[in-house]
Design a protein around this motif. Structure first.
Motif, PDB file in Angstrom:
ATOM      1  N   LEU A 102      49.697  -3.514 -19.443  1.00 55.80           N
ATOM      2  CA  LEU A 102      50.986  -3.479 -18.762  1.00 55.80           C
ATOM      3  C   LEU A 102      50.710  -3.074 -17.329  1.00 55.80           C
ATOM      4  O   LEU A 102      49.965  -2.112 -17.086  1.00 55.80           O
ATOM      5  CB  LEU A 102      51.927  -2.471 -19.430  1.00 55.80           C
ATOM      6  CG  LEU A 102      53.317  -2.307 -18.810  1.00 55.80           C
ATOM      7  CD1 LEU A 102      54.153  -3.571 -18.995  1.00 55.80           C
ATOM      8  CD2 LEU A 102      54.038  -1.110 -19.435  1.00 55.80           C
ATOM      9  N   SER A 103      51.265  -3.791 -16.391  1.00 53.47           N
ATOM     10  CA  SER A 103      51.032  -3.524 -14.979  1.00 53.47           C
ATOM     11  C   SER A 103      51.278  -2.051 -14.657  1.00 53.47           C
ATOM     12  O   SER A 103      52.307  -1.490 -15.031  1.00 53.47           O
ATOM     13  CB  SER A 103      51.946  -4.413 -14.135  1.00 53.47           C
ATOM     14  OG  SER A 103      51.738  -4.160 -12.769  1.00 53.47           O
ATOM     15  N   GLY A 104      50.305  -1.433 -13.991  1.00 51.33           N
ATOM     16  CA  GLY A 104      50.441  -0.042 -13.586  1.00 51.33           C
ATOM     17  C   GLY A 104      50.063   0.968 -14.652  1.00 51.33           C
ATOM     18  O   GLY A 104      50.161   2.168 -14.430  1.00 51.33           O
ATOM     19  N   GLN A 105      49.633   0.485 -15.812  1.00 52.99           N
ATOM     20  CA  GLN A 105      49.264   1.380 -16.917  1.00 52.99           C
ATOM     21  C   GLN A 105      47.820   1.135 -17.332  1.00 52.99           C
ATOM     22  O   GLN A 105      47.309   0.035 -17.164  1.00 52.99           O
ATOM     23  CB  GLN A 105      50.172   1.131 -18.134  1.00 52.99           C
ATOM     24  CG  GLN A 105      51.634   1.355 -17.875  1.00 52.99           C
ATOM     25  CD  GLN A 105      51.955   2.804 -17.589  1.00 52.99           C
ATOM     26  OE1 GLN A 105      51.446   3.710 -18.237  1.00 52.99           O
ATOM     27  NE2 GLN A 105      52.791   3.031 -16.588  1.00 52.99           N
ATOM     28  N   SER A 106      47.186   2.164 -17.884  1.00 51.51           N
ATOM     29  CA  SER A 106      45.845   1.944 -18.435  1.00 51.51           C
ATOM     30  C   SER A 106      45.992   1.174 -19.743  1.00 51.51           C
ATOM     31  O   SER A 106      46.984   1.335 -20.468  1.00 51.51           O
ATOM     32  CB  SER A 106      45.120   3.270 -18.651  1.00 51.51           C
ATOM     33  OG  SER A 106      45.862   4.101 -19.515  1.00 51.51           O
ATOM     34  N   SER A 107      45.010   0.328 -20.026  1.00 50.15           N
ATOM     35  CA  SER A 107      45.066  -0.534 -21.208  1.00 50.15           C
ATOM     36  C   SER A 107      44.879   0.267 -22.493  1.00 50.15           C
ATOM     37  O   SER A 107      44.282   1.335 -22.496  1.00 50.15           O
ATOM     38  CB  SER A 107      43.983  -1.606 -21.121  1.00 50.15           C
ATOM     39  OG  SER A 107      44.220  -2.447 -20.032  1.00 50.15           O
ATOM     40  N   VAL A 108      45.378  -0.312 -23.566  1.00 47.06           N
ATOM     41  CA  VAL A 108      45.155   0.207 -24.907  1.00 47.06           C
ATOM     42  C   VAL A 108      44.245  -0.801 -25.594  1.00 47.06           C
ATOM     43  O   VAL A 108      44.498  -2.011 -25.521  1.00 47.06           O
ATOM     44  CB  VAL A 108      46.480   0.329 -25.691  1.00 47.06           C
ATOM     45  CG1 VAL A 108      46.233   0.850 -27.098  1.00 47.06           C
ATOM     46  CG2 VAL A 108      47.478   1.205 -24.950  1.00 47.06           C
ATOM     47  N   THR A 109      43.174  -0.348 -26.230  1.00 47.04           N
ATOM     48  CA  THR A 109      42.261  -1.280 -26.898  1.00 47.04           C
ATOM     49  C   THR A 109      41.980  -0.838 -28.331  1.00 47.04           C
ATOM     50  O   THR A 109      42.057   0.344 -28.663  1.00 47.04           O
ATOM     51  CB  THR A 109      40.909  -1.402 -26.155  1.00 47.04           C
ATOM     52  OG1 THR A 109      40.283  -0.117 -26.122  1.00 47.04           O
ATOM     53  CG2 THR A 109      41.099  -1.909 -24.738  1.00 47.04           C
ATOM     54  N   GLN A 110      41.655  -1.826 -29.142  1.00 51.62           N
ATOM     55  CA  GLN A 110      41.191  -1.583 -30.510  1.00 51.62           C
ATOM     56  C   GLN A 110      40.071  -2.585 -30.770  1.00 51.62           C
ATOM     57  O   GLN A 110      40.259  -3.792 -30.597  1.00 51.62           O
ATOM     58  CB  GLN A 110      42.317  -1.765 -31.523  1.00 51.62           C
ATOM     59  CG  GLN A 110      41.917  -1.504 -32.955  1.00 51.62           C
ATOM     60  CD  GLN A 110      41.539  -0.052 -33.217  1.00 51.62           C
ATOM     61  OE1 GLN A 110      42.224   0.846 -32.779  1.00 51.62           O
ATOM     62  NE2 GLN A 110      40.447   0.169 -33.895  1.00 51.62           N
ATOM     63  N   THR A 111      38.899  -2.074 -31.153  1.00 53.00           N
ATOM     64  CA  THR A 111      37.727  -2.919 -31.348  1.00 53.00           C
ATOM     65  C   THR A 111      37.341  -2.970 -32.819  1.00 53.00           C
ATOM     66  O   THR A 111      37.396  -1.956 -33.521  1.00 53.00           O
ATOM     67  CB  THR A 111      36.538  -2.403 -30.504  1.00 53.00           C
ATOM     68  OG1 THR A 111      36.928  -2.412 -29.129  1.00 53.00           O
ATOM     69  CG2 THR A 111      35.299  -3.239 -30.697  1.00 53.00           C
ATOM     70  N   LEU A 112      36.948  -4.156 -33.231  1.00 48.00           N
ATOM     71  CA  LEU A 112      36.494  -4.382 -34.606  1.00 48.00           C
ATOM     72  C   LEU A 112      35.045  -4.850 -34.550  1.00 48.00           C
ATOM     73  O   LEU A 112      34.709  -5.750 -33.773  1.00 48.00           O
ATOM     74  CB  LEU A 112      37.379  -5.445 -35.262  1.00 48.00           C
ATOM     75  CG  LEU A 112      37.212  -5.703 -36.737  1.00 48.00           C
ATOM     76  CD1 LEU A 112      37.573  -4.469 -37.559  1.00 48.00           C
ATOM     77  CD2 LEU A 112      38.099  -6.865 -37.160  1.00 48.00           C
ATOM     78  N   ASP A 113      34.206  -4.234 -35.357  1.00 44.55           N
ATOM     79  CA  ASP A 113      32.799  -4.625 -35.461  1.00 44.55           C
ATOM     80  C   ASP A 113      32.662  -5.547 -36.675  1.00 44.55           C
ATOM     81  O   ASP A 113      32.837  -5.101 -37.803  1.00 44.55           O
ATOM     82  CB  ASP A 113      31.925  -3.389 -35.624  1.00 44.55           C
ATOM     83  CG  ASP A 113      30.460  -3.708 -35.849  1.00 44.55           C
ATOM     84  OD1 ASP A 113      30.084  -4.894 -35.902  1.00 44.55           O
ATOM     85  OD2 ASP A 113      29.671  -2.760 -35.968  1.00 44.55           O
ATOM     86  N   PRO A 114      32.363  -6.833 -36.444  1.00 49.13           N
ATOM     87  CA  PRO A 114      32.260  -7.775 -37.569  1.00 49.13           C
ATOM     88  C   PRO A 114      31.253  -7.328 -38.627  1.00 49.13           C
ATOM     89  O   PRO A 114      31.425  -7.618 -39.811  1.00 49.13           O
ATOM     90  CB  PRO A 114      31.811  -9.076 -36.912  1.00 49.13           C
ATOM     91  CG  PRO A 114      32.233  -8.954 -35.495  1.00 49.13           C
ATOM     92  CD  PRO A 114      32.132  -7.496 -35.163  1.00 49.13           C
ATOM     93  N   HIS A 115      30.222  -6.622 -38.208  1.00 49.62           N
ATOM     94  CA  HIS A 115      29.166  -6.236 -39.147  1.00 49.62           C
ATOM     95  C   HIS A 115      29.566  -5.061 -40.040  1.00 49.62           C
ATOM     96  O   HIS A 115      28.904  -4.797 -41.029  1.00 49.62           O
ATOM     97  CB  HIS A 115      27.876  -5.929 -38.389  1.00 49.62           C
ATOM     98  CG  HIS A 115      27.478  -7.061 -37.479  1.00 49.62           C
ATOM     99  ND1 HIS A 115      27.052  -8.291 -37.947  1.00 49.62           N
ATOM    100  CD2 HIS A 115      27.500  -7.179 -36.130  1.00 49.62           C
ATOM    101  CE1 HIS A 115      26.810  -9.101 -36.930  1.00 49.62           C
ATOM    102  NE2 HIS A 115      27.072  -8.455 -35.816  1.00 49.62           N
ATOM    103  N   SER A 116      30.636  -4.358 -39.672  1.00 51.43           N
ATOM    104  CA  SER A 116      31.089  -3.246 -40.508  1.00 51.43           C
ATOM    105  C   SER A 116      32.159  -3.687 -41.492  1.00 51.43           C
ATOM    106  O   SER A 116      32.569  -2.912 -42.338  1.00 51.43           O
ATOM    107  CB  SER A 116      31.627  -2.107 -39.632  1.00 51.43           C
ATOM    108  OG  SER A 116      32.833  -2.504 -39.006  1.00 51.43           O
ATOM    109  N   CYS A 117      32.614  -4.935 -41.366  1.00 43.64           N
ATOM    110  CA  CYS A 117      33.607  -5.469 -42.289  1.00 43.64           C
ATOM    111  C   CYS A 117      32.903  -6.005 -43.527  1.00 43.64           C
ATOM    112  O   CYS A 117      31.870  -6.662 -43.417  1.00 43.64           O
ATOM    113  CB  CYS A 117      34.407  -6.600 -41.646  1.00 43.64           C
ATOM    114  SG  CYS A 117      35.322  -6.092 -40.203  1.00 43.64           S
ATOM    115  N   SER A 118      33.464  -5.728 -44.691  1.00 48.98           N
ATOM    116  CA  SER A 118      32.838  -6.244 -45.912  1.00 48.98           C
ATOM    117  C   SER A 118      33.186  -7.717 -46.051  1.00 48.98           C
ATOM    118  O   SER A 118      34.352  -8.090 -46.079  1.00 48.98           O
ATOM    119  CB  SER A 118      33.316  -5.465 -47.119  1.00 48.98           C
ATOM    120  OG  SER A 118      34.716  -5.530 -47.222  1.00 48.98           O
ATOM    121  N   VAL A 119      32.154  -8.554 -46.099  1.00 49.81           N
ATOM    122  CA  VAL A 119      32.356  -9.992 -46.264  1.00 49.81           C
ATOM    123  C   VAL A 119      31.481 -10.531 -47.366  1.00 49.81           C
ATOM    124  O   VAL A 119      30.456 -10.020 -47.665  1.00 49.81           O
ATOM    125  CB  VAL A 119      32.076 -10.793 -44.958  1.00 49.81           C
ATOM    126  CG1 VAL A 119      33.192 -10.556 -43.967  1.00 49.81           C
ATOM    127  CG2 VAL A 119      30.744 -10.434 -44.373  1.00 49.81           C
TER     128      VAL A 119
END
Length: 119
Positions: A102-119
């Motif tokens: 959002l303009s003027g705000q610090s970003s919010v992030t969420q990261t997913l590691d594919p290797h930690s997901c059970s597949v």
């Protein structure tokens, strides 16, 4: 509040950073050669927060689809973004990140590691 012919009044409650959740593809989908990731943003305000994706730390050129925002009874918004990748690309990258900005705000992030997901 909605008046007459659909005019909507939204009382500004200030900026509230949304909470992000990234959902990985299912094992069944990966077996079929594709990987659909969903980023859920909830509890944000105002509705102008924009969702984007980074794959392996870089902005992706893969188009993502975005839902319309939904106004909750608490006056905050929820919305989502969906990213489709080939399964082989999903398996090779070290991370996939959803970012709300959002303009003027610090970003919010969420990261997913594919290797930690059970597949």
């Amino acid at each position: 509040m909605t008046f007459g012919g659909g005019t909507k009044l939204i009382v500004d409650s200030g900026v509230v950073r949304p909470t992000l959740t990234v959902l990985p593809p299912s094992p069944e989908e990966l077996q079929q050669g594709s990987a659909t990731l969903v980023c859920l943003a909830s509890g944000g305000s105002p509705s102008q927060w924009k969702l984007s994706w980074k794959v392996g730390g870089s902005s992706t050129t893969t188009p993502a689809s975005h839902s319309l925002e939904v106004l909750g009874s608490d006056g905050r918004f929820s919305w989502s973004s969906t990213l489709n990748l080939p399964a082989d690309q999903w398996k090779k990258v070290d991370s996939v990140t959803c970012e709300a900005s959002l303009s003027g705000q610090s970003s919010v992030t969420q990261t997913l590691d594919p290797h930690s997901c059970s597949v």
